[in-house]
Design an enzyme around this catalytic site. Structure first.
Site, short mmCIF file in Angstrom:
data_model
loop_
_atom_site.label_atom_id
_atom_site.label_comp_id
_atom_site.label_asym_id
_atom_site.label_seq_id
_atom_site.Cartn_x
_atom_site.Cartn_y
_atom_site.Cartn_z
N GLU A 129 49.34 42.27 52.14
CA GLU A 129 50.41 42.10 51.46
C GLU A 129 50.07 42.20 49.80
OE1 GLU A 129 50.35 37.92 53.17
OE2 GLU A 129 49.34 37.08 51.27
N LYS A 131 49.81 41.57 46.09
CA LYS A 131 49.28 40.42 45.20
C LYS A 131 50.29 40.33 44.15
CE LYS A 131 44.46 39.84 42.86
NZ LYS A 131 45.47 39.22 41.61
N ASP A 133 51.56 38.67 40.94
CA ASP A 133 50.90 38.31 39.65
C ASP A 133 51.44 36.97 39.04
OD1 ASP A 133 49.56 38.59 37.53
OD2 ASP A 133 50.65 40.37 36.51
N TYR A 239 50.47 31.65 50.90
CA TYR A 239 49.77 32.82 51.46
C TYR A 239 48.37 32.32 52.20
CZ TYR A 239 48.15 33.11 46.52
OH TYR A 239 47.70 32.90 45.69
N LYS A 327 43.41 46.71 43.52
CA LYS A 327 44.22 46.71 42.62
C LYS A 327 45.15 48.01 42.29
CE LYS A 327 43.14 42.55 40.45
NZ LYS A 327 42.28 42.41 39.37
N CYS A 421 21.00 42.64 11.63
CA CYS A 421 21.68 41.53 11.97
C CYS A 421 22.55 41.23 11.06
CB CYS A 421 21.12 40.35 12.66
SG CYS A 421 22.03 38.98 13.19
N CYS A 424 22.14 37.37 10.08
CA CYS A 424 20.82 36.76 9.35
C CYS A 424 20.19 37.89 8.85
CB CYS A 424 19.76 35.95 10.44
SG CYS A 424 19.18 37.02 11.56
N CYS A 439 19.30 41.46 17.64
CA CYS A 439 18.82 40.65 16.51
C CYS A 439 17.41 40.04 16.61
CB CYS A 439 19.64 39.84 16.01
SG CYS A 439 19.02 38.35 14.89
N CYS A 445 18.18 33.01 13.37
CA CYS A 445 19.68 33.43 13.28
C CYS A 445 20.69 32.31 13.55
CB CYS A 445 19.66 34.74 14.22
SG CYS A 445 21.24 35.47 14.26
S1 IVH Z 1 44.73 35.02 48.84
C1 IVH Z 1 40.91 32.94 49.77
N1 IVH Z 1 46.95 36.40 48.73
O1 IVH Z 1 45.01 36.49 43.69
C2 IVH Z 1 41.89 33.95 49.48
N2 IVH Z 1 45.91 35.72 46.93
O2 IVH Z 1 42.35 37.35 42.51
C3 IVH Z 1 42.77 33.30 48.52
N3 IVH Z 1 46.84 36.30 44.64
O3 IVH Z 1 43.47 33.37 42.98
C4 IVH Z 1 43.69 34.24 47.83
N4 IVH Z 1 48.69 37.21 45.69
O4 IVH Z 1 46.05 33.65 42.72
C5 IVH Z 1 45.94 35.81 47.92
N5 IVH Z 1 49.06 37.51 48.59
C6 IVH Z 1 48.02 36.99 47.98
C7 IVH Z 1 47.93 36.79 46.49
C8 IVH Z 1 46.78 36.12 46.00
C9 IVH Z 1 48.38 36.97 44.57
C10 IVH Z 1 46.03 35.71 43.58
C11 IVH Z 1 45.60 34.20 43.75
C12 IVH Z 1 44.03 34.57 43.61
C13 IVH Z 1 44.04 35.79 43.06
C14 IVH Z 1 42.79 36.26 43.33
#
Ligand code: IVH
Length: 692
Positions: A129, A131, A133, A239, A327, A421, A424, A439, A445
């Site tokens: 799924e 991620k 932001d 999620y 990512k 440095c 110091c 240093c 320092c």
């Molecule tokens: S699952 C144990 N699913 O990504 C797993 N996280 O870098 C918990 N995030 O802190 C996270 N979309 O804030 C999950 N579809 C998604 C997500 C997601 C965004 C974020 C979440 C987490 C961070 C980790």
């Protein structure tokens, strides 16, 4: 801001001085408000912020005619005086490991299979799924009613933002058919279109706009007045789960169905993939849709579908073994290197930092970037005055990717890394095999001394409220704090501090109370706070788990140093500690000065023994176990993780410290040695019974 001015008590200010100071205060406070609300990255602690506001209010009270239209006292939505209440998460809110590129993602799936003891060709279903932001939050439903909502915070403790979350249309007040206790985790975000409209509104109202939808969402959620949150267009995708009083599904995919039944929004783009290729196709496909989506995403999250497998896989440090983030490539921009400065850290490490002409990189304004070390500068030939390409990948510190040579000024010269440095003046040396120049000033320092103290009080270490970097600097300068233990003797100097500028009876009282509050630190935090080279939070935890108590740890380290051969062995035997880390720890203990600091701290503190809740009641707590031979029911990795989760130490070799040897099939020399030493040996079946 002129220092002299701030030193003058309000009562003694002339009208002219008051006007000048109100002006600087207005600017300063607005700057901090911006950092806190728009960027969600406060630059000072609440107590310092409060002190600024108090000073402002006091001056305004004396000179009401000087209260301007832009006075901080007239603005709403200012940072909270006390902030939000803290919430301990019933189950930690984890973060995710990263897979950079397809190969690393394949490695991830390979690790999962090995851990579970599956063959390479056995299928592992994976939910993929986007991620999102945004900001992760936890929603707690009790008997179907929304009872508590919290930010992620540091994963263990967040902030209570229940009332703010209640204002989101996407978050139902009541749900039916859910377990008595249900914690739903997910992401609060702002859609791109809504963000544009909000910024327009901000502009029209003469307010600063937000840098990107994520910051806007963060600033909107962390409002003390929920009616402000209510006026902001925030949304939510669910999620994951936290504490649940009964199982809710047996697969991640099934869990998403349940969420929808309860009326919680889930991401419509989620897909169930059967293999790596399908996951990678999903990644490419979603990346193609990214620009057209109505909200920002920064990658793909993959989760092992079977929940029994998720449970077996468990977690390492703060990230699950059963999930990872893949990512999208970093966003880039061009800008000018105005200056290269050298920062001196707590170990004397000199880090060059490029001061940049501020530039917007994918929605975040970047004004500095680390250049890592002198080799890196030389390799990329980065010079003052150069135009460079910078990038940010996720939360990673901005990096300089390359120099745009066509833009290089004619009179440019290679950067000469200083040999002394800048703080110091001591000679800075580079040890063989090290990339960092350090240093050599050690205790003399000021940068090293104060950075060490700042680390000691920092959030993941002693976390002392109201004792920020600025105060440490000032206390160090006037000699009130020279070593960490001095912090706990500050009480004796309370009167002297009270009489200093910026302090009063109340604020000193608060500081002393905050310090007293931290006199019983957990062992792992204590170890981390010492700032031993190479010892970060994860290693500190390993050490705490291994030795249980401060006395136990010290004893073991001194015994190791006394050993005639191979003193590192003691530490290298701990899974997760390598020779470099082991050496750094022993070097620390070899120094009389460091042992004195420890003695001194022990006088002032009662360091708490390490205990994990599940381990406390476990038959394996504090036991040392060794595995040998092939196990039928679980991989070695899983068995190890299981044992450690129950409070055991897992060692690689049998010695007279071993409590149990667990013998799989085709056991060899270890079983014999255990027999010779009279150590309890367990078959795999017996081991299983022991751990329940
Ligand atoms: S699952 C144990 N699913 O990504 C797993 N996280 O870098 C918990 N995030 O802190 C996270 N979309 O804030 C999950 N579809 C998604 C997500 C997601 C965004 C974020 C979440 C987490 C961070 C980790």
């Amino acid at each position: 801001m002129s220092r002299a001015l701030r030193d003058i008590p309000e009562a003694d200010l002339t009208a002219l001085e008051a006007a000048a100071e109100l002006q600087t205060l207005a600017k300063e406070i607005a700057g901090h408000d911006g950092a806190y609300h728009q960027d969600d990255g406060p630059r000072i602690i609440d107590a310092e912020y409060d002190a600024l506001r108090r000073r402002n209010d006091a001056i305004e009270e004396r000179f009401p005619q000087l209260v301007g239209a832009d006075s901080p006292s007239k603005r709403v939505g200012a940072a909270p005086a006390g902030g939000f209440a803290k919430v301990a998460h019933a189950r930690p809110m984890l973060s995710l490991g990263n897979a950079f590129g397809a190969d690393e993602f394949k490695d991830f799936v390979g690790r999962v299979k090995r851990f579970l003891g599956l063959g390479e060709d056995e299928p592992v279903d994976i939910v993929a799924e986007p991620k999102i932001d945004g900001l992760s939050v936890s929603l707690r439903y009790e008997k179907g009613r929304f009872a508590l909502g919290a930010t992620r915070g540091d994963g263990a403790t967040g902030e209570d933002i229940t009332e703010n979350l209640r204002t989101l249309d996407d978050i139902p007040e009541a749900i039916t058919g859910a377990p008595a206790v249900l914690e739903v985790r997910g992401e609060v975000y702002m859609a791109k279109g809504d963000f544009e409209v909000l910024n327009q509104r901000q502009n029209e109202a003469g307010k600063k706009d937000f840098a990107n939808p994520r910051n806007a969402a963060a600033g909107s959620l962390r409002q003390l007045d929920p009616s402000i949150t209510a006026s902001r267009p925030l949304r939510f995708f669910a999620y994951a789960w936290g504490e649940v009083s009964e199982a809710v599904a047996d697969s991640q995919w099934g869990f998403l169905d349940r969420l929808r039944e309860w009326g919680l929004p889930t991401n419509p783009l989620a897909e169930l993939c059967q293999d790596v290729e399908q996951c990678l196709a999903y990644y490419r496909d979603t990346e193609g849709k990214r620009a057209k989506l109505s909200y920002d995403i920064d990658g793909i999250v993959y989760k092992v579908n079977r929940i029994d497998w998720q449970e077996r896989l468990g977690q390492v440090s703060r990230a699950p073994r059963w999930a990872t983030a893949h990512k999208f490539p970093a966003e880039k921009a061009r800008t000018l290197v105005k200056d290269i400065q050298i920062q001196v850290g707590r170990t004397g490490k000199m880090t060059p930092v490029a001061e940049l002409e501020p530039v917007n990189v994918g929605g975040v304004v970047v004004s500095s970037a680390t250049l890592h070390n002198e080799d890196e500068i030389a390799r990329k030939d980065i010079r003052e005055g150069d135009t460079v390409v910078v990038q940010r990948a996720g939360d990673v510190i901005p990096q300089v990717v390359e120099v745009v040579l066509e833009e290089r000024p004619d009179d440019s010269r290679p950067f000469a890394f200083p040999r002394t440095c800048p703080e110091c003046g001591s000679l800075a040396v580079r040890e063989e095999g090290e990339v960092a120049r350090r240093c050599g000033g050690g205790l003399v320092c000021p940068a090293q001394a104060t950075e060490r103290l700042k680390h000691f009080v920092s959030r993941d270490a002693f976390d002392i409220d109201g004792l920020g970097g600025k105060h440490i600097g000032a206390f160090w300068k006037d000699g009130s704090i020279e070593t960490p233990a001095d912090i706990f003797r500050l009480r004796d100097k309370a009167e002297a501090i009270e009489n200093r500028q910026g302090w009063g009876e109340k604020s000193v009282e608060n500081l002393i109370a905050a310090i007293d509050n931290k006199r019983r630190p957990p062992l792992d935090r204590f170890i981390y706070a010492l700032g031993i080279r190479q010892v970060g939070q994860a290693t500190a935890r390993l050490l705490a788990r291994q030795y249980g108590s401060l006395a136990g740890w010290r004893e073991a380290m001194m015994a190791a140093l006394d050993r005639d051969s191979d003193p590192h062995r003691e530490l290298v035997d701990i899974d997760g500690i390598g020779p470099v880390v082991a050496a750094a720890i022993l070097v620390f203990f070899a120094e009389q000065h460091n042992r004195d600091v420890l003695d001194d701290l022990e006088e002032m503190l009662a360091v708490e023994d390490f205990a994990t809740p599940e381990a406390a009641a476990s038959p394996l707590a504090g036991k040392t176990v060794v595995f040998t031979g092939r196990l039928e029911t679980m991989s070695r990795g899983e068995a190890k993780a299981k044992a450690e989760g129950l409070g055991a130490k897992v060692a690689g070799a049998v010695s007279n410290k071993t409590d149990y040897l667990i013998v799989g099939s085709d056991a060899g020399a270890k079983a014999k040695k255990a027999g010779d030493l009279g150590i309890a040996t367990l078959s795999e079946r017996e081991w299983f019974e022991l751990i329940g």
